[in-house]
Scaffold this motif. Structure first.
Motif, PDB file in Angstrom:
ATOM      1  N   LYS A  80      58.590  71.611  74.931  1.00 31.63           N
ATOM      2  CA  LYS A  80      58.025  70.391  75.503  1.00 31.63           C
ATOM      3  C   LYS A  80      58.765  69.147  75.035  1.00 31.63           C
ATOM      4  N   THR A  81      59.028  69.064  73.725  1.00 32.49           N
ATOM      5  CA  THR A  81      59.679  67.872  73.192  1.00 32.49           C
ATOM      6  C   THR A  81      61.099  67.722  73.736  1.00 32.49           C
ATOM      7  N   GLU A  82      61.766  68.862  73.966  1.00 32.68           N
ATOM      8  CA  GLU A  82      63.119  68.799  74.517  1.00 32.68           C
ATOM      9  C   GLU A  82      63.078  68.302  75.958  1.00 32.68           C
ATOM     10  N   ARG A  83      62.078  68.725  76.717  1.00 34.84           N
ATOM     11  CA  ARG A  83      61.940  68.282  78.104  1.00 34.84           C
ATOM     12  C   ARG A  83      61.659  66.778  78.145  1.00 34.84           C
ATOM     13  N   LEU A  88      64.790  64.894  77.330  1.00 27.36           N
ATOM     14  CA  LEU A  88      65.737  64.860  78.444  1.00 27.36           C
ATOM     15  C   LEU A  88      65.350  63.781  79.450  1.00 27.36           C
ATOM     16  N   ILE A  89      64.058  63.650  79.706  1.00 25.62           N
ATOM     17  CA  ILE A  89      63.589  62.618  80.639  1.00 25.62           C
ATOM     18  C   ILE A  89      63.912  61.222  80.110  1.00 25.62           C
ATOM     19  N   LYS A 115      66.575  58.279  81.553  1.00 22.31           N
ATOM     20  CA  LYS A 115      66.192  56.894  81.815  1.00 22.31           C
ATOM     21  C   LYS A 115      67.165  55.918  81.148  1.00 22.31           C
ATOM     22  N   ILE A 116      67.628  56.281  79.949  1.00 24.85           N
ATOM     23  CA  ILE A 116      68.562  55.406  79.231  1.00 24.85           C
ATOM     24  C   ILE A 116      69.953  55.477  79.846  1.00 24.85           C
ATOM     25  N   ALA A 117      70.365  56.698  80.243  1.00 23.68           N
ATOM     26  CA  ALA A 117      71.738  56.898  80.701  1.00 23.68           C
ATOM     27  C   ALA A 117      71.958  56.530  82.164  1.00 23.68           C
ATOM     28  N   THR A 118      70.899  56.534  82.978  1.00 24.93           N
ATOM     29  CA  THR A 118      71.062  56.293  84.418  1.00 24.93           C
ATOM     30  C   THR A 118      71.774  54.984  84.745  1.00 24.93           C
ATOM     31  N   PRO A 119      71.424  53.849  84.127  1.00 26.57           N
ATOM     32  CA  PRO A 119      72.168  52.616  84.435  1.00 26.57           C
ATOM     33  C   PRO A 119      73.658  52.732  84.114  1.00 26.57           C
ATOM     34  N   LYS A 164      60.634  54.171  73.496  1.00 29.45           N
ATOM     35  CA  LYS A 164      60.449  55.615  73.426  1.00 29.45           C
ATOM     36  C   LYS A 164      61.111  56.250  72.203  1.00 29.45           C
ATOM     37  N   THR A 165      62.083  55.580  71.609  1.00 28.38           N
ATOM     38  CA  THR A 165      62.776  56.151  70.453  1.00 28.38           C
ATOM     39  C   THR A 165      62.215  55.659  69.129  1.00 28.38           C
ATOM     40  N   SER A 166      61.300  54.712  69.154  1.00 29.81           N
ATOM     41  CA  SER A 166      60.766  54.158  67.907  1.00 29.81           C
ATOM     42  C   SER A 166      59.789  55.131  67.252  1.00 29.81           C
ATOM     43  N   VAL A 167      59.495  54.891  65.987  1.00 37.73           N
ATOM     44  CA  VAL A 167      58.498  55.697  65.283  1.00 37.73           C
ATOM     45  C   VAL A 167      57.132  55.455  65.927  1.00 37.73           C
TER      46      VAL A 167
END
Length: 300
Positions: free
Chosen positions: A3-6, A9-10, A14-18, A276-279
């Motif tokens: 689950k965490t890997e999925r 990836l989402i 979102k970060i890489a699309t731009p 999304k990457t913060s603690v």
């Protein structure tokens, strides 16, 4: 896929699309210029690109490691906060259950006093979370305002410090001299709260390598701009084969990888920001509050 890997990836997409969109447009534009004006009219030696790319990779590797260390330290701090709060509240429950620990004129309504200490502890957790989110003076509910009024907490000052001062003074005023061990034990927890708060504020208030960050961003951007000049088109099978268009996804993948890693380093370098990457300090503090309320319910 776990689950965490999925989920990861989402968030990554979102970060890489731009970056994917920008680099695709730029790559197509550069290759179109090359096709229009003639093949390889501006192609730079691939050896220069390899050496330059290796240097940029080292820069990004160091930056990403530093950012992750900063993020992990922040996570350990709030893990320590969880453990210390649970232990503190459990000891409040135990010590306030024995009236012999208190002065003779303070032995009435011990359960109620313990509940108020636990409620103050919850307010401290909430306020520390708010301060990490730059919300120094949030809007409080009626119950919180009543506690502030009863314990004469000055909300114009640093509220988290004011709450710890009030808890410390209440323990000092209520416990008897014979309960030195119990009082000293609780004071050690108060000291740990101060240590935890200081560690969290150190990370939050210390900018993450601003000059190095700016330098890395410039270098990565410059390298991405030069990638089409290093690679050019692919003449596999001749000009009419169509294989030369394989240069587009290759350049996009390389460019997106470098830009995304740099972006992730920036995000992980700010572990208390609300992304999304913060603690996940909101979820951690919510769990702590729930644990405290469970103990508080036992005192009713």
């Amino acid at each position: 896929m776990i689950k965490t890997e999925r989920q990861g990836l989402i968030h990554l997409l979102k970060i890489a699309t731009p970056f994917i969109i920008i680099t695709t447009v730029y790559t197509i534009f550069v290759l179109a210029l090359e096709e229009y004006f003639g093949d390889h009219i501006y192609k730079i030696s691939g050896q220069i690109g390899s050496v330059f790319g290796l240097a940029v990779a080292f820069f990004l590797g160091f930056r990403m490691n530093s950012a992750y260390d900063r993020w992990w330290e922040a996570r350990k701090i709030f893990g320590e906060l969880t453990n210390n709060t649970r232990s503190f509240v459990a000891k409040i429950y135990a010590y306030y259950g024995n009236e012999q620990h208190f002065k003779e004129n303070k032995q009435n309504n011990l359960n109620l006093k313990a509940q108020k200490i636990i409620k103050l502890s919850i307010l401290y957790i909430r306020q520390l979370k708010n301060e990490m989110h730059n919300n120094l003076h949030p809007t409080f509910d009626r119950q919180s305002i009543e506690l502030f009024t009863e314990f004469k907490i000055n909300t114009e000052n640093k509220i988290s410090n004011e709450i710890l001062l009030v808890i410390t003074k209440d323990i000092e005023d209520n416990f008897a001299t014979s309960a030195r061990i119990e009082k000293g034990d609780l004071m050690q927890h108060i000291n740990r709260f101060y240590d935890i708060q200081g560690k969290a504020e150190r990370i939050k208030n210390t900018p993450f390598l601003m000059i190095y960050s700016a330098f890395t961003k410039l270098i990565v951007s410059f390298y991405v701009i030069l990638i089409p000049l290093f690679i050019g088109d692919i003449d596999l099978g001749g000009e009419e084969s169509g294989f030369e268009f394989l240069a587009v996804p290759i350049m996009v993948i390389i460019s997106t990888a470098f830009l995304t890693i740099n972006k992730l380093a920036n995000l992980y370098g700010e572990p208390f920001s609300e992304n999304k990457t913060s603690v996940t300090i909101d979820d951690i503090c919510k769990t702590i509050e729930q644990n405290c309320n469970e103990v508080c319910d036992k005192l009713k």
